[in-house]
Design an enzyme around this catalytic site. Structure first.
Site, short mmCIF file in Angstrom:
data_model
loop_
_atom_site.label_atom_id
_atom_site.label_comp_id
_atom_site.label_asym_id
_atom_site.label_seq_id
_atom_site.Cartn_x
_atom_site.Cartn_y
_atom_site.Cartn_z
CB CYS A 131 -0.96 -0.01 1.19
SG CYS A 131 -2.02 -1.47 1.23
CG HIS A 256 -3.20 3.00 2.25
ND1 HIS A 256 -3.76 2.58 1.07
CD2 HIS A 256 -3.32 1.97 3.13
CE1 HIS A 256 -4.20 1.34 1.23
NE2 HIS A 256 -3.96 0.95 2.46
CG ASN A 286 -6.97 -0.97 1.21
OD1 ASN A 286 -6.16 -0.76 0.31
ND2 ASN A 286 -6.61 -1.24 2.45
#
Length: 330
Positions: A131, A256, A286
């Site tokens: 990520c 993020h 996500n």
């Protein structure tokens, strides 16, 4: 040189001269067309749809079709970044693909992305920092451009996380999704990408990992949440310090898009009125390495940040890894 290869571009021929700085000249994004609602995700994971919204802040997410691969989505996003910068494939000397969801470790994805965009024979390599991969790739691109190794670097975050999670796992299934976004980095007379603050905590790598038994991603969400909200706020301060500004001087914050609770906790650490925080997670889920550039692109498209505004990009996740840098909005 292989006679089948195209000639070196003008930008490749002109490398080797350091520049004062580097900048993001253009952004591009690609979001798959298949929208998955909370009701659908909840049914698969056997949870309540409202629980997903309250727990992670996601309302819907997008899944790639079989025709939408990590590479094809990256090509679409990268091509749009070039168009946004009014640049061509000949301006790209290096393609960096930030991804952790390629279906196989070989071949890498970046070389195929470069070929798909028409950047051949640009160098192409993948960065797997999960990520935080895009922010790692952006730091490398900045260094390549500033030192004169490359005249133009295309950094793409592209993920098909739906391939790697079990839809029935409430800890991952309703959260992760697919997409791609890109940034073209070019030389600048003044720095517009500031020094990165990055690091890792490999002692906790097992908190987010692919199970060798199931082949699916497994995540210890509560421990990841505690690590993120306790260990990472200081990274925000360090990134701003390295850029020579105070957190209150920021105009935008693009963390993020892990979940809304983490985003809000980190935004509270900055604590200044007038700073716009990206919350793309609500509509995109996500998307791991694609998360930061997708959210940055959406924030810019919304008109809530403008060209020249200082924006903090902040990736963190599996590894455990993290990277943050202040950039000026293109």
């Amino acid at each position: 040189m292989d006679p089948t290869l195209p000639p070196l571009s003008a930008s490749l021929a002109g490398t080797g001269r350091p520049t004062a700085g580097a900048r993001i000249a253009g952004l591009g994004a690609y979001r798959p067309g298949t929208v998955v609602s909370n009701e659908e995700a909840a049914a698969a994971a056997e949870v309540d749809a409202d629980w997903i919204a309250q727990r992670v802040g996601v309302r819907e997410r997008r899944y790639a079709t079989p025709a939408e691969s990590v590479v094809s989505m990256a090509v679409e996003a990268g091509s749009k970044a070039l168009a946004d910068a009014r640049a061509t494939a000949a301006d790209v000397d290096v393609v960096i693909l930030a991804t952790c969801s390629m279906p196989s470790p070989m071949p890498n994805g970046a070389a195929s992305v470069a070929a798909g965009i028409g950047c051949r024979p640009a160098a192409g390599f993948d960065v797997n920092a999960a990520c935080s991969g895009f922010c790692h790739g952006l730091a490398v691109a900045d260094a390549l451009v500033r030192t004169g190794v490359a005249g133009g670097v295309l950094v793409v975050g592209s993920e098909r996380m739906s391939d790697w999670v079990d839809a029935q796992d409430r800890n991952t299934g309703p959260i992760f999704a697919d997409g791609a976004a890109a940034a073209l980095v070019l030389p600048s007379e003044q720095p517009a990408i500031f020094p990165v603050a990055w690091g890792s905590d490999g002692d906790q790598a097992a908190l987010i990992a692919i199970s060798p038994v199931s082949g699916h991603m497994e995540m210890t969400g509560r421990k990841v949440f505690r690590w993120t909200t306790s260990a990472l706020p200081s990274v925000i301060d360090e990134a701003c310090q390295r850029a020579g500004i105070a957190p209150a001087d920021l105009k935008g914050f693009v963390p993020h898009q892990a979940n809304l609770r983490i985003i809000n906790s980190l935004a509270e650490h900055i604590g200044a009125a007038g700073i716009v925080t990206a919350t793309d997670v609500t509509d995109a889920g996500n998307t791991c390495g694609a998360s930061v550039p997708l959210a940055f692109h959406a924030l810019r498209q919304s008109g809530r940040v403008h060209s020249g505004d200082p924006v903090l990009l902040f990736g963190f996740g599996a590894g455990l890894t993290y990277a943050a840098q202040v950039v000026l909005c293109p």
